[in-house]
Design a protein around this motif. Structure first.
Motif, PDB file in Angstrom:
ATOM      1  N   SER A  40     -39.134  31.713  -9.377  1.00 14.26           N
ATOM      2  CA  SER A  40     -39.665  30.932 -10.494  1.00 14.26           C
ATOM      3  C   SER A  40     -39.220  31.546 -11.826  1.00 14.26           C
ATOM      4  N   GLY A  41     -38.739  30.695 -12.733  1.00 12.40           N
ATOM      5  CA  GLY A  41     -38.373  31.159 -14.067  1.00 12.40           C
ATOM      6  C   GLY A  41     -36.953  31.693 -14.183  1.00 12.40           C
ATOM      7  N   CYS A  42     -36.144  31.590 -13.113  1.00  8.84           N
ATOM      8  CA  CYS A  42     -34.796  32.181 -13.174  1.00  8.84           C
ATOM      9  C   CYS A  42     -33.780  31.268 -13.853  1.00  8.84           C
ATOM     10  N   GLY A  43     -34.182  30.017 -14.191  1.00  4.99           N
ATOM     11  CA  GLY A  43     -33.274  29.135 -14.930  1.00  4.99           C
ATOM     12  C   GLY A  43     -32.679  27.995 -14.123  1.00  4.99           C
ATOM     13  N   LYS A  44     -33.192  27.743 -12.925  1.00  4.42           N
ATOM     14  CA  LYS A  44     -32.632  26.688 -12.062  1.00  4.42           C
ATOM     15  C   LYS A  44     -32.815  25.304 -12.682  1.00  4.42           C
ATOM     16  N   THR A  45     -34.075  24.999 -13.075  1.00  7.04           N
ATOM     17  CA  THR A  45     -34.357  23.671 -13.611  1.00  7.04           C
ATOM     18  C   THR A  45     -33.602  23.437 -14.913  1.00  7.04           C
ATOM     19  N   THR A  46     -33.547  24.465 -15.756  1.00  2.00           N
ATOM     20  CA  THR A  46     -32.831  24.307 -17.030  1.00  2.00           C
ATOM     21  C   THR A  46     -31.354  24.008 -16.754  1.00  2.00           C
TER      22      THR A  46
END
Ligand code: ATP
Length: 354
Positions: A40-46
């Motif tokens: 979570s928060g590693c930048g996948k969605t962005t």
């Protein structure tokens, strides 16, 4: 030609701290299902939102089928997407939501086709309900059916199976994968679930803190992790340091085989299933089993050896018990990881230079 090329894409949400997406580069080949995997928060969605056109990168390029689309709005990119918030049309029934995506299909067949897509995601009796009369998992499946019905050349999916219970998730995943493969469609799946990424994707990028740590097939990233993070994020791993000399290294477990061949200080990864336990009654040079976890098809043991904890999996037919003394014997070569403090010299590099 690549279906998608993401080149040195960077995105910052604030001026301080590290970028949410940091010089990310990868390519998707025709017919491929590609995964972006990470915590979570590693930048996948962005990263996915930048590919879709919902987010503008600060630097880098997104090209779809050789065309630079970095400055184009989402509707000009010809991609389909299923995001976590579903985004169904609230004023249209379930069947109409799916039919809306099928404008290329003749009106007479549209309803029948829409029903087939709904059936494929396991929805058979909710055709005439409105989205607000569905559970989160049902809405997610309608969104998935609608995205698949549009048959986009590139489908972007952000955790599309996350709201489904375990049994339904497995079946839906298998069906969606076979449909994508049968139609030759390309897809990018964002997930934090290792097993999902390994079973669904042809290749995947493992992300950590905005960066890609490794890209490869599921087998490559699992069996040949490049970094300590990849080794530990994809399942469990025993990390060992040692001094390598070609195809073996001197480590706290003694002289063990390694791959690839290198020389110098190394950090190594050994999967728990690649570590055998051999019972002994000699305390010298042996470890002690401190915990046993029965998992049906196999058993996980924790072993304390020379002041350090190791994990080993054995088949259920081999049974050990806490307090028992064992030797730890690698069954496969340990994998050499990058990011060690001392520079490595690979034998391939050496021979290339000769
Ligand atoms: P998850 O699996 O939890 O969805 P993720 O890997 O998809 O996580 P992102 O959603 O891409 O991660 O977020 C990456 C980082 O960027 C996080 O630190 C997040 O807080 C931050 N971030 C994302 N969107 C915004 C935004 N609109 N404004 C400010 N920060 C953001």
């Amino acid at each position: 030609m690549h279906v998608l090329e993401v080149k040195l894409v960077t995105k910052r949400f604030n001026d301080h701290g590290r970028p949410a997406v940091d010089a990310v580069s990868f390519r998707v080949e025709p017919g491929e299902i590609f995964g972006l995997l990470g915590p979570s928060g590693c930048g996948k969605t962005t990263t996915l939102r930048i590919i879709a056109g919902f987010e503008r990168p600060d630097g880098g390029i997104v090209a779809i089928r050789g065309r630079n689309v970095t400055g184009l709005p989402p509707e000009k990119r010809k991609v389909g997407f299923v995001f976590q918030d579903y985004a169904l049309f609230p004023h249209l029934s379930v069947i109409r939501n799916v039919m809306f995506a099928m404008r290329s299909v003749g009106a007479a067949q549209r309803e029948q086709y829409a029903r087939a897509f709904l059936c494929m995601v396991g929805l058979t009796d909710v055709d005439h309900r409105m989205p607000d009369q569905l559970s989160g998992g049902q809405q997610q499946r309608v969104a998935l059916a609608r995205a698949l019905a549009a048959q986009p050349q590139l489908l972007l999916m952000d955790e599309p199976f996350s709201n489904l219970d375990a049994g339904l998730r497995d079946v839906t995943r298998r069906e969606v994968r076979s449909l994508l493969k049968a139609q030759g469609l390309n897809a990018i799946l964002v997930t934090h679930d290792q097993e999902e990424a390994l079973s669904f994707c042809d290749r995947l990028a493992v992300m950590n803190q905005g960066r890609i740590e490794q890209v490869g097939t599921p087998e490559e990233v699992y069996h040949h992790p490049g970094t300590p993070f990849v080794a530990q994020f994809l399942g469990r791993a025993n990390l060992l340091s040692g001094t390598a000399n070609g195809d073996s290294a001197h480590t706290e477990l003694g002289e063990i085989a390694i791959r690839p061949c290198v020389s110098g200080q190394v950090l190594l990864s050994l999967r728990p299933e690649h570590l055998s336990l051999v019972a002994t009654d000699r305390a010298e040079g042996s470890g002690e089993i401190t915990a046993r976890e029965f998992r049906g098809h196999d058993v996980t043991y924790r072993v304390q050896y020379a002041g350090k904890a190791y994990i080993a999996h054995t088949e259920y037919t081999h049974s050990f018990f806490p307090g028992q003394l064992v030797h730890l014997v690698p069954r496969e070569p340990a994998v050499v990881l990058r990011n060690t403090s001392a520079p490595l010299q690979t034998e391939e590099t050496d021979s290339d230079q000769n």
